[in-house]
Write an enzyme that holds these catalytic residues in place. Structure first.
Site, mmCIF file in Angstrom:
data_model
loop_
_atom_site.group_PDB
_atom_site.id
_atom_site.type_symbol
_atom_site.label_atom_id
_atom_site.label_comp_id
_atom_site.label_asym_id
_atom_site.label_seq_id
_atom_site.Cartn_x
_atom_site.Cartn_y
_atom_site.Cartn_z
ATOM 1 N N TYR A 70 0.763 -1.178 0.014
ATOM 2 C CA TYR A 70 -0.155 0.150 -0.025
ATOM 3 C C TYR A 70 0.801 1.272 -0.010
ATOM 4 O O TYR A 70 0.441 2.155 -0.794
ATOM 5 C CB TYR A 70 -0.868 0.096 1.423
ATOM 6 C CG TYR A 70 -2.239 -0.631 0.780
ATOM 7 C CD1 TYR A 70 -3.171 -0.140 0.031
ATOM 8 C CD2 TYR A 70 -2.282 -2.042 1.050
ATOM 9 C CE1 TYR A 70 -4.347 -0.669 -0.451
ATOM 10 C CE2 TYR A 70 -3.571 -2.912 0.758
ATOM 11 C CZ TYR A 70 -4.536 -1.907 -0.050
ATOM 12 O OH TYR A 70 -5.710 -2.783 -0.386
ATOM 13 N N HIS A 122 -14.991 3.347 -1.261
ATOM 14 C CA HIS A 122 -14.053 2.295 -0.615
ATOM 15 C C HIS A 122 -12.961 2.853 -0.034
ATOM 16 O O HIS A 122 -12.050 2.376 0.159
ATOM 17 C CB HIS A 122 -13.493 1.715 -2.154
ATOM 18 C CG HIS A 122 -14.622 0.892 -2.794
ATOM 19 N ND1 HIS A 122 -14.541 0.286 -3.927
ATOM 20 C CD2 HIS A 122 -15.979 0.541 -2.359
ATOM 21 C CE1 HIS A 122 -15.438 -0.410 -4.293
ATOM 22 N NE2 HIS A 122 -16.360 -0.248 -3.314
HETATM 23 P P1 OAD Z 1 -12.552 -2.481 -12.811
HETATM 24 O O1 OAD Z 1 -10.920 -2.999 -13.043
HETATM 25 O O2 OAD Z 1 -13.246 -3.757 -12.657
HETATM 26 O O3 OAD Z 1 -13.103 -2.113 -14.303
HETATM 27 C C1 OAD Z 1 -12.294 -0.773 -14.584
HETATM 28 C C2 OAD Z 1 -13.294 -0.384 -16.081
HETATM 29 O O4 OAD Z 1 -12.756 0.676 -16.669
HETATM 30 C C3 OAD Z 1 -13.445 -1.592 -17.121
HETATM 31 O O5 OAD Z 1 -14.970 -1.598 -17.430
HETATM 32 C C4 OAD Z 1 -12.778 -0.863 -18.408
HETATM 33 O O6 OAD Z 1 -13.456 -1.236 -19.375
HETATM 34 C C5 OAD Z 1 -12.947 0.695 -17.985
HETATM 35 N N1 OAD Z 1 -12.019 1.483 -18.771
HETATM 36 C C6 OAD Z 1 -10.571 0.895 -19.096
HETATM 37 N N2 OAD Z 1 -9.993 2.003 -19.662
HETATM 38 C C7 OAD Z 1 -11.045 3.132 -19.461
HETATM 39 C C8 OAD Z 1 -10.626 4.434 -20.042
HETATM 40 N N3 OAD Z 1 -9.570 5.064 -20.485
HETATM 41 N N4 OAD Z 1 -11.775 5.097 -19.650
HETATM 42 C C9 OAD Z 1 -13.058 4.802 -19.130
HETATM 43 N N5 OAD Z 1 -13.160 3.611 -18.707
HETATM 44 C C10 OAD Z 1 -11.960 2.777 -18.991
HETATM 45 O O7 OAD Z 1 -12.502 -1.377 -12.013
HETATM 46 P P2 OAD Z 1 -13.643 -0.990 -11.127
HETATM 47 O O8 OAD Z 1 -15.127 -0.870 -11.797
HETATM 48 O O9 OAD Z 1 -13.588 0.521 -10.453
HETATM 49 O O10 OAD Z 1 -12.561 -2.310 -4.867
HETATM 50 O O11 OAD Z 1 -13.839 -2.119 -9.809
HETATM 51 C C11 OAD Z 1 -14.486 -1.834 -8.783
HETATM 52 C C12 OAD Z 1 -13.786 -2.403 -7.552
HETATM 53 O O12 OAD Z 1 -13.178 -3.476 -7.608
HETATM 54 C C13 OAD Z 1 -12.575 -1.323 -6.996
HETATM 55 O O13 OAD Z 1 -12.955 -0.350 -6.375
HETATM 56 C C14 OAD Z 1 -11.796 -2.374 -6.304
HETATM 57 C C15 OAD Z 1 -11.952 -3.553 -7.038
HETATM 58 O O14 OAD Z 1 -12.072 -4.760 -6.268
HETATM 59 C C16 OAD Z 1 -11.758 -2.256 -3.830
HETATM 60 O O15 OAD Z 1 -10.706 -2.419 -3.723
HETATM 61 C C17 OAD Z 1 -12.885 -2.358 -2.649
#
Ligand code: OAD
Length: 255
Positions: A70, A122
């Site tokens: 971290y 989060h």
């Molecule tokens: P993810 O890694 O699951 O998803 C990221 C998303 O961003 C995907 O749908 C990609 O297609 C999209 N993406 C990639 N490049 C991009 C760009 N340039 N512009 C816009 N979108 C883009 O991440 P989260 O959905 O944030 O939780 O994940 C949710 C949670 O899962 C996180 O907060 C974390 C993780 O476990 C905790 O740590 C509690």
């Protein structure tokens, strides 16, 4: 429908909006150089196992390993800058009466970009708290007065438990008050702009349903890839957050 037409539809809804909620995920920070969690090849969980690093059990088993990981992430986040998407989202505050950002990101980049009302669902990697939350949940610790290190990790000055990042780990619950606030804003908003999330991690993933089923929001999904939000979105803008948000802002400000 071509992209320009879709962007215009998004801008038209935002022009009329009194209340906007932006729900963001890791994709919004990608252009800043922070990897997402699940994207193939480079996603964070492709390189590290959550159970090794992002659970209370992992921290108890090897506090120094988790602490160091971290600390490195925090350093990486501190070294990067908010990108065009964060800045465009912050600029919407000057155009729409009420703007609330509900983010799953722990990087604080929305705040650094100038967004005022940010709900960090989060938590934040920039804060430390007591592992035992001895003074209430969360017991945020002042970093200038931490207790002496134990096993290479600083401790809580009140009770001697380990200090840890103030982020929600797997198996942990989100703050009920933050979640309630996020749900309330989603139910009341005119437009929900979902930016850069895969929409698979609950309970954040259920917020668009609150906006749609319990409220009457127009839901816009901004993501280069298809994702879970698409099933409920009124409009899917398939592009990178920086490009799409900059284009929307230009339409709103006629630049
Ligand atoms: P993810 O890694 O699951 O998803 C990221 C998303 O961003 C995907 O749908 C990609 O297609 C999209 N993406 C990639 N490049 C991009 C760009 N340039 N512009 C816009 N979108 C883009 O991440 P989260 O959905 O944030 O939780 O994940 C949710 C949670 O899962 C996180 O907060 C974390 C993780 O476990 C905790 O740590 C509690």
């Amino acid at each position: 429908m071509d992209m320009q037409h879709q962007l215009q539809i998004a801008a038209d809804h935002l022009k009329r909006a009194q209340r906007l909620v932006v729900l963001s995920g890791a994709g919004v920070s990608k252009e800043s150089g922070i990897p997402t969690y699940r994207d193939a090849q480079e996603g964070m969980w492709q390189q590290y196992k959550p159970e090794d690093l992002a659970t209370p059990a992992a921290f108890k088993k090897n506090p120094k390993l988790v602490w160091d990981w971290y600390a490195a992430r925090r350093q990486a986040v501190t070294a990067v800058q908010p990108n065009r998407a964060h800045l465009a989202i912050a600029a919407l505050q000057t155009l729409i009466p009420q703007v609330t950002v509900v983010t799953q990101n722990v990087d604080r980049l929305h705040t650094r970009a100038g967004s005022h009302d940010v709900i960090e669902l989060h938590g934040s990697i920039m804060e430390l708290k007591c592992f035992d939350d001895c003074q209430g949940d969360p017991t945020i610790l002042d970093e200038t007065s931490l207790g002496a290190d134990r096993d290479g990790v600083p401790t809580c000055p009140h009770c001697g438990a380990f200090a840890r990042p103030n982020v929600v780990w797997f198996t942990e619950y989100l703050s009920e008050s933050k979640l309630e606030r996020a749900r309330d804003f989603c139910q009341a908003c005119d437009v929900l702009l979902v930016v850069g999330t895969s929409g698979i991690v609950q309970p954040a993933a259920s917020l668009p349903y609150y906006a749609k089923r319990w409220g009457s929001a127009f839901v816009i999904d901004v993501n280069p890839n298809d994702n879970e939000i698409a099933t409920i979105a009124d409009l899917a803008l398939r592009g990178a957050a920086g490009d799409v948000m900059t284009a929307i802002l230009a339409l709103l400000t006629n630049t």
